[in-house]
Design a protein around this motif. Structure first.
Motif, short mmCIF file in Angstrom:
data_model
loop_
_atom_site.label_atom_id
_atom_site.label_comp_id
_atom_site.label_asym_id
_atom_site.label_seq_id
_atom_site.Cartn_x
_atom_site.Cartn_y
_atom_site.Cartn_z
N ILE A 108 28.83 4.16 -11.11
CA ILE A 108 29.20 5.49 -10.39
C ILE A 108 30.51 5.25 -9.85
N SER A 109 31.10 4.13 -9.55
CA SER A 109 32.29 3.85 -9.15
C SER A 109 33.37 4.61 -9.92
N SER A 110 33.28 4.29 -11.19
CA SER A 110 34.18 4.88 -12.15
C SER A 110 33.90 6.31 -12.39
N ASN A 111 33.03 6.97 -11.71
CA ASN A 111 32.82 8.45 -12.11
C ASN A 111 33.64 9.40 -10.85
N LYS A 112 34.31 10.16 -11.21
CA LYS A 112 35.30 10.84 -10.45
C LYS A 112 34.29 11.71 -9.24
N SER A 113 33.21 12.13 -9.64
CA SER A 113 32.48 13.14 -8.96
C SER A 113 31.86 12.29 -7.91
#
Length: 146
Positions: A108-113
């Protein structure tokens, strides 16, 4: 001027399930329980060693690639379900035994949201439900008083 209270969530997760604990007015409560689609190795009755016919005899067969692919797909599905469930929270605490919580954190850290979300990871053993509520309450009480 009134300040908006951040939406806080604690997530205890392992390979089999995840508990989403929401904090509202300094009181934690179970928001959702998510059962993981990840299957451990299933043996069927009558199943034999993984061997394949090679020439006139039997040779060991390596199904490791297939097994890893299945596991990765199940993990991806589990992370996707969790991701959809926690997307609206501002502060997220990831708890659990093993490395799954760290893998999910990287995912999730790589997800912009999730770029605006404050996400923390802590190790924890298997907990009773009341212990889990207490840990999440203590964590967010300590964060607020700091």
């Amino acid at each position: 001027m009134e300040t908006k209270e951040n939406k806080k969530l604690g997530v205890w997760m392992d390979q089999s399930q995840a508990f989403l604990i929401c904090m509202e007015n300094h009181h934690p409560f179970l928001l959702e329980k998510i059962v993981s689609p990840i299957e451990s190795r299933v043996r069927y009755s009558g199943e034999t060693d993984s061997k394949t016919k090679l020439g006139t005899g039997l040779a060991a067969s390596n199904h490791e690639k297939k097994t890893n692919h299945i596991h990765k797909e199940q993990l991806k599905k589990y992370f996707s379900v969790l991701e959809d469930s926690i997307r609206s929270f501002d502060e997220i605490l990831l708890l659990g035994p093993g490395v799954l919580k760290t893998q999910f954190f990287k995912h999730i850290s790589s997800n912009k949201s999730f770029s605006e979300s404050k996400i923390q990871v802590k190790d924890s053993d298997k907990l009773t439900f009341h212990q889990l509520l207490a840990i999440i309450r203590e964590h967010y009480s300590a964060v607020e008083s700091a």
